[in-house]
Structures are given as structure tokens and as C-alpha cells.
Design an enzyme around this catalytic site. Sequence first.
Site, PDB file in Angstrom:
ATOM      1  N   SER A 121     -90.096 -20.032 -57.140  1.00  0.00           N
ATOM      2  CA  SER A 121     -88.977 -20.478 -56.299  1.00  0.00           C
ATOM      3  C   SER A 121     -89.497 -20.672 -54.870  1.00  0.00           C
ATOM      4  CB  SER A 121     -87.871 -19.419 -56.301  1.00  0.00           C
ATOM      5  OG  SER A 121     -88.368 -18.227 -55.683  1.00  0.00           O
TER       6      SER A 121
ATOM      7  N   ASP B 162     -89.443 -24.198 -58.898  1.00  0.00           N
ATOM      8  CA  ASP B 162     -88.069 -23.910 -59.292  1.00  0.00           C
ATOM      9  C   ASP B 162     -87.129 -24.237 -58.117  1.00  0.00           C
ATOM     10  OD1 ASP B 162     -86.062 -22.914 -60.932  1.00  0.00           O
ATOM     11  OD2 ASP B 162     -86.368 -20.828 -60.338  1.00  0.00           O
ATOM     12  N   HIS B 163     -86.045 -24.943 -58.382  1.00  0.00           N
ATOM     13  CA  HIS B 163     -85.026 -25.255 -57.371  1.00  0.00           C
ATOM     14  C   HIS B 163     -85.576 -25.810 -56.049  1.00  0.00           C
ATOM     15  CE1 HIS B 163     -81.639 -23.758 -59.676  1.00  0.00           C
ATOM     16  NE2 HIS B 163     -82.409 -22.756 -60.044  1.00  0.00           N
TER      17      HIS B 163
ATOM     18  N   GLY C 271     -80.312 -19.767 -65.417  1.00  0.00           N
ATOM     19  CA  GLY C 271     -79.539 -18.524 -65.510  1.00  0.00           C
ATOM     20  C   GLY C 271     -79.493 -17.985 -66.929  1.00  0.00           C
ATOM     21  N   SER C 272     -80.633 -18.034 -67.624  1.00  0.00           N
ATOM     22  CA  SER C 272     -80.619 -17.717 -69.056  1.00  0.00           C
ATOM     23  C   SER C 272     -81.225 -16.375 -69.413  1.00  0.00           C
ATOM     24  CB  SER C 272     -81.304 -18.842 -69.831  1.00  0.00           C
ATOM     25  OG  SER C 272     -80.478 -19.985 -69.782  1.00  0.00           O
ATOM     26  N   SER C 273     -81.210 -15.464 -68.469  1.00  0.00           N
ATOM     27  CA  SER C 273     -81.589 -14.093 -68.824  1.00  0.00           C
ATOM     28  C   SER C 273     -80.520 -13.501 -69.720  1.00  0.00           C
ATOM     29  CB  SER C 273     -81.750 -13.238 -67.564  1.00  0.00           C
ATOM     30  OG  SER C 273     -83.048 -13.425 -67.025  1.00  0.00           O
TER      31      SER C 273
ATOM     32  N   GLY D 168     -79.138 -14.308 -61.805  1.00  0.00           N
ATOM     33  CA  GLY D 168     -78.980 -12.885 -61.523  1.00  0.00           C
ATOM     34  C   GLY D 168     -78.437 -12.102 -62.709  1.00  0.00           C
TER      35      GLY D 168
ATOM     36  N   ASP E 108     -85.713 -15.160 -65.176  1.00  0.00           N
ATOM     37  CA  ASP E 108     -86.303 -14.384 -64.091  1.00  0.00           C
ATOM     38  C   ASP E 108     -85.775 -12.944 -64.131  1.00  0.00           C
ATOM     39  OD1 ASP E 108     -87.353 -13.395 -61.770  1.00  0.00           O
ATOM     40  OD2 ASP E 108     -86.484 -14.876 -60.428  1.00  0.00           O
ATOM     41  N   THR E 109     -84.444 -12.813 -64.144  1.00  0.00           N
ATOM     42  CA  THR E 109     -83.808 -11.491 -64.057  1.00  0.00           C
ATOM     43  C   THR E 109     -84.326 -10.511 -65.121  1.00  0.00           C
ATOM     44  OG1 THR E 109     -81.855 -12.438 -63.048  1.00  0.00           O
ATOM     45  CG2 THR E 109     -81.564 -10.340 -64.172  1.00  0.00           C
TER      46      THR E 109
HETATM   47  P1  13P Z   1     -81.858 -15.660 -64.477  1.00  0.00           P
HETATM   48  O1  13P Z   1     -81.411 -15.067 -63.195  1.00  0.00           O
HETATM   49  O2  13P Z   1     -80.786 -15.627 -65.515  1.00  0.00           O
HETATM   50  O3  13P Z   1     -83.117 -15.037 -64.982  1.00  0.00           O
HETATM   51  O4  13P Z   1     -82.158 -17.212 -64.222  1.00  0.00           O
HETATM   52  C1  13P Z   1     -83.352 -17.637 -63.636  1.00  0.00           C
HETATM   53  C2  13P Z   1     -83.316 -19.078 -63.262  1.00  0.00           C
HETATM   54  O5  13P Z   1     -82.473 -19.853 -63.684  1.00  0.00           O
HETATM   55  C3  13P Z   1     -84.369 -19.554 -62.347  1.00  0.00           C
HETATM   56  O6  13P Z   1     -84.198 -20.886 -61.985  1.00  0.00           O
HETATM   57  O1  G3H Z   2     -83.568 -19.457 -58.970  1.00  0.00           O
HETATM   58  C1  G3H Z   2     -83.495 -18.287 -59.249  1.00  0.00           C
HETATM   59  C2  G3H Z   2     -84.655 -17.432 -59.501  1.00  0.00           C
HETATM   60  O2  G3H Z   2     -84.216 -16.240 -60.074  1.00  0.00           O
HETATM   61  C3  G3H Z   2     -85.479 -17.209 -58.261  1.00  0.00           C
HETATM   62  O3  G3H Z   2     -84.929 -16.271 -57.433  1.00  0.00           O
HETATM   63  O4  G3H Z   2     -85.070 -17.185 -55.096  1.00  0.00           O
HETATM   64  O5  G3H Z   2     -84.943 -14.727 -55.541  1.00  0.00           O
HETATM   65  O6  G3H Z   2     -87.016 -15.995 -56.051  1.00  0.00           O
HETATM   66  P1  G3H Z   2     -85.507 -16.037 -55.934  1.00  0.00           P
HETATM   67 ZN    ZN Z   3     -82.240 -21.612 -61.756  1.00  0.00          ZN
END
Ligand code: 13P
Ligand code: G3H
Ligand code: ZN
EC number: 4.1.2.13
Length: 354
Positions: free
Chosen positions: A50, A83-84, A233-235, A199, A277-278
Site C-alpha cells: 500500500s 495496492d490502492h 477486504g477479503s480477510s 480491516g 492483509d488483516t
Molecule cells: P483485508 O483488510 O480484508 O485484509 O483487505 C485487504 C485489502 O483489500 C487490501 O487492498
Molecule cells: O488497503 C488496505 C490494506 O490493508 C493496506 O492497509 O494502508 O494500513 O497499509 P495500510
Molecule cells: Zn483493498
Amino acid sequence: MALITLRQLLDHAAEYSYGVPAFNINNMEQGLAIMEAAKAVDAPVIIQASRGARSYANDIMLAKMIEALAAIYPDIPLCMHQDHGNNEATCMTAIRHGFTSVMMDGSLEGDAKTPASYEYNVEISERVARMAHWVGASVEGELGVLGSLETGEGEAEDGHGAVGKLDHSMLLTDPDQAVDFVKKTQVDALAIACGTSHGAYKFSRKPDGEILAMSVIEAIHKKLPNTHLVMHGSSSVPQDLQDIINEFGGAMPQTFGVPVEEIVRGIKMGVRKVNIDTDCRMAMTGQFRRIAEQNKAEFDPRKFLKPAMDAMRDLCKARLEAFGTAGHASKIKVIPMDDMAKRYASGSLAPKTN
Ligand code: 13P
Ligand code: G3H
Ligand code: ZN
């Protein structure tokens, strides 16, 4: 050296009907944990950073780390993804530092908080795709804003994401608009909104179709069968990881994530990239807490980090197995980015939208 583009990897995943988890990293330990998992099950991987990770770890450190991971694990196709990305500069500097793929998240404006207009999203995503494709890098776009269908709130939990109440329609990607978006932008993969959010606090109960709209994915896939779909957001926020954190002094309120079986269902409906990520954060933090509690005299960081890496490796391995990624690394012959650039220039990689 097996750095692969997102486009080549997801084309392979589509051909063989599997999904690829995209794990976030911020440090060496997370990178090693992912690669150890991939090696254990012969899986290709997507590692993503990110903007927060880039400022935490430093671009040069991350660039050298990607190079090192690719050298240590030469048999594992490794896609390094932004990412993003919030604007052109974020995406272009990522590519300059060795990333093979970028996400241009034009669902939000450059401040990564304000929901953007459709026109803004199309314009910036098309521009980034055009520039990235010149050098063979891949691009993921996003249509629809991530947020909770339960509360109607955007998701500013991680310090980015839409702030405040959102119209229900913004929280669900419109299938017809998705077709128009892919046609106009030429993105290689499309992130969609279906009720997931970043998250740990995604759902207050085990999600059903009301709050996790898998039907939206199905509808988009029907209209865009050749487009690689991405679930953010697929945790899964597993109960056992919540329990470990809470058993050793944590105070996480009960929460629910995206069940692995729903993701597996999504993969059958065209989802090819699954962002996680989460879960990795929770796997590591549970071990930090456990060691701190069980061995109060310990002060060597490695005694905390090694079990944390092992827990993250096991989590990643389980997802690589569940999503069908396992067993595919050795079947992929990586196409260099320069060759990908030529293919884009020839028009052979243009998305099939009808
Ligand atoms: P989580 O927070 O569900 O792990 O999502 C991570 C994500 O979408 C990173 O771009
Ligand atoms: O986009 C979401 C990921 O969980 C990255 O999070 O910006 O805290 O590194 P972060
Ligand atoms: Zn994301």
C-alpha cells in the site's frame, strides 16, 4: 528471477479456474512468510504494498526486497503490485521501483477519502492503463466504493477509504457500468464493491446475501466473462485468530469476516485476485502477544518474529490451497515485461468486453 505481471498470472488463473490471494507486506518477515508458503505448495503469488507500506518501509528497501525474494525463490512466479494507488505518480513510481502491476483506485479522489465521479474514475484509470501498458505493467481498476451494507458507512478504519454515509448504490458495483468502464479504461482486472470492507470489523454477524452481495459478482461475471475480477477486504478474520489475540491480553470485539467458502464460490464466478492483509496481521500479532505473555523475560525480537512468521506462513498456505493456487507455479513460463509491452502495443491484450 521470476517476476510476473498481474495480467499474465490472472490469465493463467482464468485458464485453469483458480484464484490468487494478494497478500500485503510492510517488512521482510511478511515477504519471507508468503514466499515460504508459496514454495511449500508450488504456488505463484501476488505480493502487494500500500502507500502506507511504501512510506513505512521506504521504496528502495521494498524494491531491493522484491529483488531478493525473487532471487531466493527463483521457481515462484512473483507479481509485485501497488495496492490502492491514488494517482498517476503513485502508480508510475511503483513501476520505477520494480513493481510489475499497479492498482489505480479511481473510485476515490486523490485524497483517498472522497468518492469520485464516474467520469473522473474512467479518465484517470484509462490514463494510468495507457502509461503502464507502454512498459508492460498491468493495471487493476476499481468501480464502486468499498463499505458496509450493514451500516452504509465507508471504511476509514485503516486511515484511508470513504468517510461517512454512502448511498447504497455506490456500495455495489453496477454490472452495466462495469462493462462500459472496462471498455473505456482497458484495465486488466476490475475490483468490485459487494459489501466487503478493509480491516477486521466487516460484519457484525456471519454474512448472508443481504450484507455480502455475491450476487453482484455473479451478475458482473455474466456481462464480463473475460474480465478478471478482484475482491478487496477479503480477510476471513478467523475465530481462532481472534481468540488467540484475546486470550493473551487483547481486547478485540467479536467480529466476522468473509468466509473462505464464499471466496471459493466467487472464484467460480470470475474472481481471480483476492486481497488479504488483516488475516496476516492478526496471525502475526497473536504470536507477539502469546510470546510476550508466556515468556515475560524475553527480549530478543527474533523470538517474537519467528513464531509470527510461521503463523503467517501457515495462514498463507491455507489460502493458497483453498483458492486452488497451489500446484501452478511450476506450470507457468514467465513472460518478461518488455514482451508484455509489445503484446499490449499490438492490441492482442485488449479486454474482450462482448
Ligand atoms: P483485508 O483488510 O480484508 O485484509 O483487505 C485487504 C485489502 O483489500 C487490501 O487492498
Ligand atoms: O488497503 C488496505 C490494506 O490493508 C493496506 O492497509 O494502508 O494500513 O497499509 P495500510
Ligand atoms: Zn483493498
